[in-house]
Scaffold this active site. Structure first.
Site, short mmCIF file in Angstrom:
data_model
loop_
_atom_site.label_atom_id
_atom_site.label_comp_id
_atom_site.label_asym_id
_atom_site.label_seq_id
_atom_site.Cartn_x
_atom_site.Cartn_y
_atom_site.Cartn_z
N GLY A 51 6.13 -13.40 -17.33
CA GLY A 51 5.78 -12.51 -18.16
C GLY A 51 5.73 -12.98 -19.64
N GLY A 52 5.30 -14.22 -19.84
CA GLY A 52 4.90 -15.00 -21.08
C GLY A 52 6.31 -14.90 -21.95
CB SER A 89 3.03 -16.59 -15.12
OG SER A 89 2.54 -16.65 -16.53
#
Length: 542
Positions: free
Chosen positions: A126-127, A206
């Site tokens: 989620g960055g 991610s």
């Protein structure tokens, strides 16, 4: 969990068996106290939800957390709704509290002190600004049926997790250190749940994969045996950033408080509602990402140098499974409006991550642009070529550079995959109603986890991919090898990557072995980084 296989102290098992009483709630006696969970609706596993593993100091909410002290009575682990402060991605609302450092443990009914199961620990992506560990996205049923215990961990995000200052109170990477406390908790307590503390695998996607890679590089304790990195590595351009030491002053000023130093600003900000802090962060454009920390006495540090400069000391002893999706930036470009093409993406991207002078920068950016689009103008008609550039720069080639670093450090157990499957459950494509072919960033998640909004039964094709991926991943957890022997489900042999041969398993409607996907683009970036290594931001001469 029932019978002699329940994951509770032997004495409690005997009490239930002696008197023949039905056990409604599973009970575990952990090192931090008694924890009561729930039996899953289908009865095949137990759920211990929202167990607090760390606490945030209210006098320093941007600083490191501390281990949870434990429970005097029985903790009812029934609620996985805790979410750390963020703009939640599904409703786009500001939400969350700092009482969020909880984890969830899902235990197959076969686990016991006599049958300890391997453990899979999930770190969400989620960055570093959004995400949460609950069942809404990360439902456990696909994985736990393979006789592994699944743990999902919450960690702080945005300014609370990744504000990085030249200040011992907020040294940086607080969210990563939250994860580290969670991993320590799992190592110390998972045997009480019937887990094998010597067979722990950590995995993430991610930013979660970046986090996993950071722990592989920087964590010196033996907290895990294997790692899985999905679409992210510490060498990704979004993995680390230069700190903004003036962030507290900017936030305080935006919120109407003029401070003369960071300590005064932090003292004010700790009193401000988390939603206001998040809104101010968005309005001021402050970026909160992992950073290289300054060292302070008696303050635990994690990232002590930029990952491009450091070795991987655990490479020889920790097998890795690593890969990416075949069209990582599909979700970004499929529905892109004309505004996305108003600036030169090639120039802007290179400028952000390298330290050239203006003349050199222009030449390099033009060279990259020529490779992808030739003499064409940057426009929507070139969106797929620009998407390839973005996928290569942010995901694909950092993956290969990390593999190379792992091999150079003596690692010889790396399995590389490419996820290409395009089905009804592709996470991002379905949510954004994208019909273009390929697998976008994060599309593989819903073939590992049961995503609540996808409430219909999977198609037969999707179910096959679910069965294959969860078997590959859990085999790796159990045996450090995703295909220890071929079968009807997994009919191919998956060779290890070597310095001579970058082979990968292509996960599509069928499984196949490929060598160096996108080899022409990979070769271009191999040469690019060989020639421009010293211009990378964060690079230090030996």
């Amino acid at each position: 969990m029932g019978g002699t296989k329940c994951v509770i102290p032997i004495l409690l098992c005997l009490i239930f068996e002696t008197y023949g009483l039905p056990r409604v709630d599973p009970l575990v006696d952990s090192k931090i106290g008694l924890i009561r969970g729930l039996t899953a609706p289908d009865g095949t596993y137990s759920m211990f939800l929202g167990i607090p593993f760390a606490t945030v100091d209210p006098s320093n909410p941007f600083g490191p957390s501390t281990p949870h002290p434990g429970f005097e009575g029985t903790f009812d682990a029934y609620d996985d709704s805790a979410i750390c402060p963020q703009r939640e991605e599904f409703n786009q609302t500001l939400t969350g509290t700092l009482d969020c450092l909880h984890l969830n443990v899902y235990v197959p009914s076969t686990a016991s002190s006599k049958n300890r199961l391997p453990v899979l620990v999930w770190i969400y992506g989620g960055g570093f600004s959004i995400g949460f560990a609950g069942r809404y996205v990360y439902g456990p049923k696909y994985l736990v049926k393979h006789e592994v215990i699944l743990v999902t961990i919450n960690y702080r995000l945005g300014p609370y997790g990744f504000m990085c200052l030249d200040n011992p109170k907020v040294p940086g990477n607080q969210g990563l250190k939250d994860q580290l406390l969670g991993l320590r908790w799992v190592k110390d307590n998972i045997e009480a749940f019937g887990g094998d503390s010597d067979k722990i695998t950590i995995f993430g996607e991610s930013a979660g994969a970046v986090s996993v890679g950071f722990h592989l590089i920087y964590t010196q304790e033996e907290l895990f045996r294997n790692v899985i990195l999905q679409s992210g590595t510490p060498l990704a351009p979004f993995a680390i950033a230069e700190p903004d030491y003036n962030a507290p002053l900017k936030l305080a000023q935006y919120l109407g408080f003029v401070a003369t130093n960071s300590d005064d600003a932090l003292e004010f900000l700790r009193t401000v509602d988390t939603d206001l802090i998040l809104a101010a962060t968005e309005a001021t454009g402050i970026v909160n990402l992992p950073c290289v920390e300054n060292k302070f006495d008696n303050v635990e540090s994690l990232i002590t140098d930029h990952p491009i400069n450091v070795e991987i000391p655990n490479a020889k002893s920790v097998p890795i499974l690593i890969g990416f999706n075949n069209r990582e930036q599909l979700g970004t470009y499929a529905k892109a409006g004309p505004e996305l093409f108003e600036s030169d993406e090639f120039y802007k991207t290179i400028e952000s991550h390298f330290t050239y002078d203006s003349e050199h920068l222009a030449r390099v950016a033009e060279n990259v642009r020529q490779f992808y689009i030739g003499d064409e103008d940057i426009s929507a008609s070139m969106k797929w070529e620009i998407s390839d550039f973005s996928s290569d720069f942010f995901f694909n080639h950092p993956n290969y550079r990390f593999i190379q670093k792992y091999l150079e450090n003596g690692g010889n157990n790396v399995y590389h995959y490419l996820f290409s499957y395009d089905g009804d459950r592709n996470f991002v494509k379905r949510r954004l109603n994208i019909t273009d072919s390929g697998a976008s960033h994060a599309d593989e998640i819903t073939y590992l986890f049961d995503f609540t909004p996808f409430n219909e039964s999977p198609t037969s094709d999707d179910q096959l991919v679910i069965d294959r991926m969860t078997t590959l991943w859990t085999n790796f957890v159990k045996y450090s090898e995703p295909i220890p022997e071929t079968s009807d489900l997994l009919p191919v042999q998956w060779p290890l990557v070597t310095k001579e041969s970058l082979t990968c398993l292509n996960i599509d409607s069928e499984l196949s072995i490929q060598k160096r996907p996108f080899h022409d683009r990979v070769a271009y970036w191999d040469l690019f980084y060989r020639l421009n290594k010293v211009f990378q931001k964060g690079y230090k001469e030996d």
